[in-house]
Design a protein around this motif. Structure first.
Motif, PDB file in Angstrom:
ATOM      1  N   LEU A  27       0.708  -1.246   0.044  1.00 38.09           N
ATOM      2  CA  LEU A  27       0.063  -0.093   0.005  1.00 38.09           C
ATOM      3  C   LEU A  27       0.859   1.329   0.000  1.00 38.09           C
ATOM      4  CD1 LEU A  27      -2.517   1.310   0.187  1.00 38.09           C
ATOM      5  CD2 LEU A  27      -2.777   0.957   2.622  1.00 38.09           C
ATOM      6  N   SER A  28       1.874   1.327   0.823  1.00 38.89           N
ATOM      7  CA  SER A  28       2.735   2.397   1.063  1.00 38.89           C
ATOM      8  C   SER A  28       3.434   2.633  -0.356  1.00 38.89           C
ATOM      9  CB  SER A  28       3.703   2.136   2.328  1.00 38.89           C
ATOM     10  OG  SER A  28       4.848   2.903   1.963  1.00 38.89           O
ATOM     11  N   PHE A  73       1.879   4.383  -3.534  1.00 38.50           N
ATOM     12  CA  PHE A  73       1.982   5.736  -3.625  1.00 38.50           C
ATOM     13  C   PHE A  73       3.306   6.208  -3.886  1.00 38.50           C
ATOM     14  CE2 PHE A  73      -1.731   5.049  -0.981  1.00 38.50           C
ATOM     15  CZ  PHE A  73      -2.484   6.007  -1.465  1.00 38.50           C
ATOM     16  N   LEU A 121       0.616  14.670  -8.686  1.00 39.86           N
ATOM     17  CA  LEU A 121      -0.184  14.827  -7.168  1.00 39.86           C
ATOM     18  C   LEU A 121      -1.613  14.607  -7.301  1.00 39.86           C
ATOM     19  CD1 LEU A 121       1.541  18.088  -5.539  1.00 39.86           C
ATOM     20  CD2 LEU A 121       1.828  15.740  -4.958  1.00 39.86           C
ATOM     21  N   ILE A 171      -2.240  11.042  -7.136  1.00 38.47           N
ATOM     22  CA  ILE A 171      -1.817  10.512  -5.818  1.00 38.47           C
ATOM     23  C   ILE A 171      -3.205  10.628  -4.951  1.00 38.47           C
ATOM     24  CG2 ILE A 171      -0.702  10.781  -3.695  1.00 38.47           C
ATOM     25  CD1 ILE A 171       1.790  11.099  -5.458  1.00 38.47           C
ATOM     26  N   MET A 172      -3.764  11.859  -5.304  1.00 43.26           N
ATOM     27  CA  MET A 172      -5.188  11.995  -4.616  1.00 43.26           C
ATOM     28  C   MET A 172      -6.198  11.217  -4.868  1.00 43.26           C
ATOM     29  SD  MET A 172      -5.679  16.252  -4.483  1.00 43.26           S
ATOM     30  CE  MET A 172      -4.192  17.064  -5.305  1.00 43.26           C
ATOM     31  N   GLU A 173      -6.193  10.888  -6.244  1.00 37.97           N
ATOM     32  CA  GLU A 173      -7.209  10.043  -6.634  1.00 37.97           C
ATOM     33  C   GLU A 173      -7.105   8.687  -6.122  1.00 37.97           C
ATOM     34  OE1 GLU A 173      -9.956  10.249  -8.618  1.00 37.97           O
ATOM     35  OE2 GLU A 173      -9.855  12.223  -9.313  1.00 37.97           O
ATOM     36  N   GLY A 200      -5.641   7.781  -3.229  1.00 34.47           N
ATOM     37  CA  GLY A 200      -6.121   7.924  -1.896  1.00 34.47           C
ATOM     38  C   GLY A 200      -7.544   7.969  -1.536  1.00 34.47           C
ATOM     39  N   LYS A 201      -8.216   8.470  -2.341  1.00 32.65           N
ATOM     40  CA  LYS A 201      -9.577   8.431  -2.077  1.00 32.65           C
ATOM     41  C   LYS A 201     -10.022   7.073  -2.648  1.00 32.65           C
ATOM     42  CE  LYS A 201     -12.420  11.003  -5.155  1.00 32.65           C
ATOM     43  NZ  LYS A 201     -13.638  10.404  -5.626  1.00 32.65           N
ATOM     44  N   VAL A 243      -8.709   4.450  -1.951  1.00 32.10           N
ATOM     45  CA  VAL A 243      -8.513   3.446  -0.904  1.00 32.10           C
ATOM     46  C   VAL A 243      -9.102   3.532   0.373  1.00 32.10           C
ATOM     47  CG1 VAL A 243      -6.614   2.339   0.251  1.00 32.10           C
ATOM     48  CG2 VAL A 243      -6.073   3.227  -1.915  1.00 32.10           C
ATOM     49  N   GLY A 244      -9.202   4.546   0.870  1.00 33.28           N
ATOM     50  CA  GLY A 244      -9.157   4.876   2.466  1.00 33.28           C
ATOM     51  C   GLY A 244     -10.650   5.049   2.795  1.00 33.28           C
ATOM     52  N   GLN A 245     -11.180   6.001   3.727  1.00 38.71           N
ATOM     53  CA  GLN A 245     -12.314   6.215   4.458  1.00 38.71           C
ATOM     54  C   GLN A 245     -13.273   6.679   3.321  1.00 38.71           C
ATOM     55  OE1 GLN A 245     -11.903   9.511   7.052  1.00 38.71           O
ATOM     56  NE2 GLN A 245     -10.223  10.325   6.088  1.00 38.71           N
ATOM     57  N   ASP A 246     -13.060   6.885   2.212  1.00 38.78           N
ATOM     58  CA  ASP A 246     -14.019   7.180   1.057  1.00 38.78           C
ATOM     59  C   ASP A 246     -13.783   6.053  -0.016  1.00 38.78           C
ATOM     60  OD1 ASP A 246     -15.132   9.695   2.079  1.00 38.78           O
ATOM     61  OD2 ASP A 246     -13.032  10.259   1.368  1.00 38.78           O
ATOM     62  N   VAL A 261     -11.303   0.571   1.593  1.00 37.27           N
ATOM     63  CA  VAL A 261     -11.541   0.158   3.146  1.00 37.27           C
ATOM     64  C   VAL A 261     -12.979   0.431   3.688  1.00 37.27           C
ATOM     65  CG1 VAL A 261     -10.568   0.813   5.295  1.00 37.27           C
ATOM     66  CG2 VAL A 261      -9.070   0.371   3.378  1.00 37.27           C
ATOM     67  N   ALA A 262     -13.394   1.516   3.280  1.00 39.43           N
ATOM     68  CA  ALA A 262     -14.858   2.050   3.644  1.00 39.43           C
ATOM     69  C   ALA A 262     -15.875   0.970   3.213  1.00 39.43           C
ATOM     70  CB  ALA A 262     -15.402   3.179   3.110  1.00 39.43           C
ATOM     71  N   PRO A 310     -18.653   5.061   6.778  1.00 38.69           N
ATOM     72  CA  PRO A 310     -19.033   4.474   8.002  1.00 38.69           C
ATOM     73  C   PRO A 310     -18.451   4.649   9.309  1.00 38.69           C
ATOM     74  CG  PRO A 310     -17.609   3.173   6.549  1.00 38.69           C
ATOM     75  CD  PRO A 310     -17.841   4.326   6.024  1.00 38.69           C
ATOM     76  N   LEU A 353     -15.562   2.936  11.307  1.00 36.61           N
ATOM     77  CA  LEU A 353     -14.055   3.010  10.513  1.00 36.61           C
ATOM     78  C   LEU A 353     -13.583   4.297  11.062  1.00 36.61           C
ATOM     79  CD1 LEU A 353     -11.730   2.397   8.599  1.00 36.61           C
ATOM     80  CD2 LEU A 353     -12.949   3.611   6.747  1.00 36.61           C
ATOM     81  N   ALA A 403      -6.415   2.594   6.308  1.00 36.57           N
ATOM     82  CA  ALA A 403      -7.055   3.781   6.001  1.00 36.57           C
ATOM     83  C   ALA A 403      -6.077   4.948   6.550  1.00 36.57           C
ATOM     84  CB  ALA A 403      -8.538   3.834   6.374  1.00 36.57           C
ATOM     85  N   SER A 459      -3.049   4.805   3.815  1.00 39.66           N
ATOM     86  CA  SER A 459      -3.357   5.650   2.706  1.00 39.66           C
ATOM     87  C   SER A 459      -3.575   7.032   2.753  1.00 39.66           C
ATOM     88  CB  SER A 459      -4.727   4.778   2.101  1.00 39.66           C
ATOM     89  OG  SER A 459      -5.268   5.551   1.478  1.00 39.66           O
ATOM     90  N   PHE A 479      -0.676   9.744   2.764  1.00 31.81           N
ATOM     91  CA  PHE A 479      -0.224  10.159   1.372  1.00 31.81           C
ATOM     92  C   PHE A 479      -1.237  11.075   0.724  1.00 31.81           C
ATOM     93  CE2 PHE A 479       2.094   6.039   2.250  1.00 31.81           C
ATOM     94  CZ  PHE A 479       3.444   6.334   1.908  1.00 31.81           C
ATOM     95  N   GLU A 480      -2.353  10.763   0.792  1.00 37.91           N
ATOM     96  CA  GLU A 480      -3.351  11.670   0.371  1.00 37.91           C
ATOM     97  C   GLU A 480      -3.454  13.082   0.801  1.00 37.91           C
ATOM     98  OE1 GLU A 480      -7.166   9.982   0.580  1.00 37.91           O
ATOM     99  OE2 GLU A 480      -8.186  11.794  -0.410  1.00 37.91           O
ATOM    100  N   ARG A 486      -2.912  16.508  -0.849  1.00 40.01           N
ATOM    101  CA  ARG A 486      -4.406  17.272  -0.889  1.00 40.01           C
ATOM    102  C   ARG A 486      -4.201  18.654  -0.182  1.00 40.01           C
ATOM    103  NH1 ARG A 486      -9.152  15.712  -2.667  1.00 40.01           N
ATOM    104  NH2 ARG A 486      -8.734  13.458  -2.407  1.00 40.01           N
TER     105      ARG A 486
END
Lengths: 287, 287
Positions: free
Chosen positions: A110-111, A114, A130, A133-135, A137-138, A140-143, A146-147, B21, B24, B108, B111, B114-115, B119
């Protein structure tokens, strides 16, 4: 697609060389180079090419998408998650390397996804990198995935409606397919209108991908899938076939694929052909 | 340092809002906002300021360092790793949210680190931000803290020498402290020679940090540490006190701190004061 998979496999093989501590890199490579279909890298490269970019510019991002996908498979398969013993026809990562190393190999992949984009992307303005990288990250994570996995876990043994099921599929699966396409387009220099068209294409094929996964769980064998079949039924999981029936689910997948292909209407036919083919590949895949 | 911790806590609170959610985000926030010392953010901000930068430029990176650190604690505490029940005086993440959610909250956070840099960093050339992402990636993955944790796991119940112990400490602990300092300096616009001086400073305090961790495991109580004391002894782990004795270990830590502070010789005294203070804080901490 076979040529593209070879290109990506070679790039990933070089990106994660065997070094000390070998166990970590062996574990990363075991899952990363296990011979998946490389759908995400193929989408990333095809989107870059469609908008007139050089695929070399998108190759590190294409590899990164597969690294993130692999990480999500390793972690999803863990005993405390889906507890799967087989993946792509082989024992899962933790079955070979142990839970601790499997978790850490996922973290490292994962690390590195990026880092690899930042380090290896050449000939593209830094602002664009950049944004990629934002796209990612979005996605993968809380959005993102993983969510989706969290909501999936919380929906086990529970009757959930189509809205929750759609949320799970859109986050757990479609988000990374979306990032693959959108990042390829960004790296290829696409304008905003084109990026948004391709985003819609990718969300449609992403949802279709997962609807078909639900269908295949019912209709395919463990041998065909390379992972345990009828698993959703066994754990009483809410799926499209369960909510809508098999025939209606197939119709939903068909419609999504058709709508995805419609997004490519304004493009040159020859240039759009790979993304059309990938949409059809996802729509008609048997495993 | 207390003011800086407040600034960072507020920024992290805003960076990870509670949303669906909720489980998380609650799990991420439970460990992220558990009130650690914020050593890594403090180092990042101080290095940025030392080289003449505005701390606002380094604030997202400072938060990212703490996110990565928190991820590594959540994953290290898991039953399949160190199997710890307490951390910072509270039950560990998996004890509250379950193993599955704890693994995913760590993913999360990793990830998002980096994001968040990509951002939220403002007023800094994109090339510099990309370099920070590379430095962070190197500090985490197959050349960083994950590699250190793998060697640590493989060294359990085994007599290892000083070279392996140093490898573990340099990767598991020093790498992220190094990234914190170096990224702060990069974001502040430091030249290469300054970056390398600060890299040496940070590697020294990083190794000292871990030598002192080894010492405190022997000399401090569980109450003082907020985590289980004498844990290394209990699992027969190789540590600096075990290899060199308590007095010699204290000497090693002292020497490392002195050498770190020497790296700051060429700087204006007033400007270097926070990094000198942080080195001493690490050198003389009691928990």
């Amino acid at each position: 697609m076979v040529d593209r998979a070879k290109l990506v496999n070679k790039a990933m093989d070089e990106a994660v060389p065997l070094k000390y501590p070998e166990t970590l890199n062996e574990s990363m490579r075991y899952s990363l180079l296990a011979g998946g279909k490389r759908v995400r890298p193929a989408l990333c490269l095809a989107a870059c090419e469609l908008v007139g970019g050089d695929i070399q510019a998108a190759l590190p991002a294409a590899c990164a998408m597969e690294m993130v996908h692999t990480m999500s498979l390793i972690h999803d398969d863990l005993p405390s998650m889906d507890n799967d013993d087989f993946r792509r026809g082989r024992p899962t990562n933790h079955k070979v390397y142990g839970e601790d190393i499997a978790i850490l190999a996922g973290d490292a992949l994962l690390s590195y996804s990026f880092e690899h984009i930042a380090r290896a992307t050449k000939g593209v303005p830094a602002e664009r990198v950049l944004r990629v990288i934002m796209e990612l990250g979005k996605a993968v994570g809380q959005d993102g995935l993983v969510a989706g996995q969290v909501v999936d876990i919380q929906s086990e043994d529970k009757a959930v409606g189509l809205d929750v099921l759609k949320y799970i599929h859109e986050h757990k699966t479609a988000a990374l397919l979306e990032a693959s396409v959108v990042c390829g387009a960004i790296l290829g220099g696409a304008d905003e209108a084109t990026i948004e068209k391709l985003r819609k294409y990718s969300l449609n094929i992403g949802l279709a991908f997962q609807v078909i996964d639900d269908i295949l769980d019912v209709t395919a064998t463990t041998e065909q899938l390379g992972k345990t079949a009828a698993k959703d039924l066994a754990v009483n999981k809410t799926t499209y076939p369960k909510l809508l029936g098999l025939e209606k689910s197939k119709q939903v997948a068909d419609d999504l694929i058709k709508e995805a292909i419609q997004q490519l209407d304004g493009f040159d036919d020859a240039k759009a052909a790979p993304l059309v083919a990938l949409a059809k590949f996802i729509g008609y895949r048997q495993n």
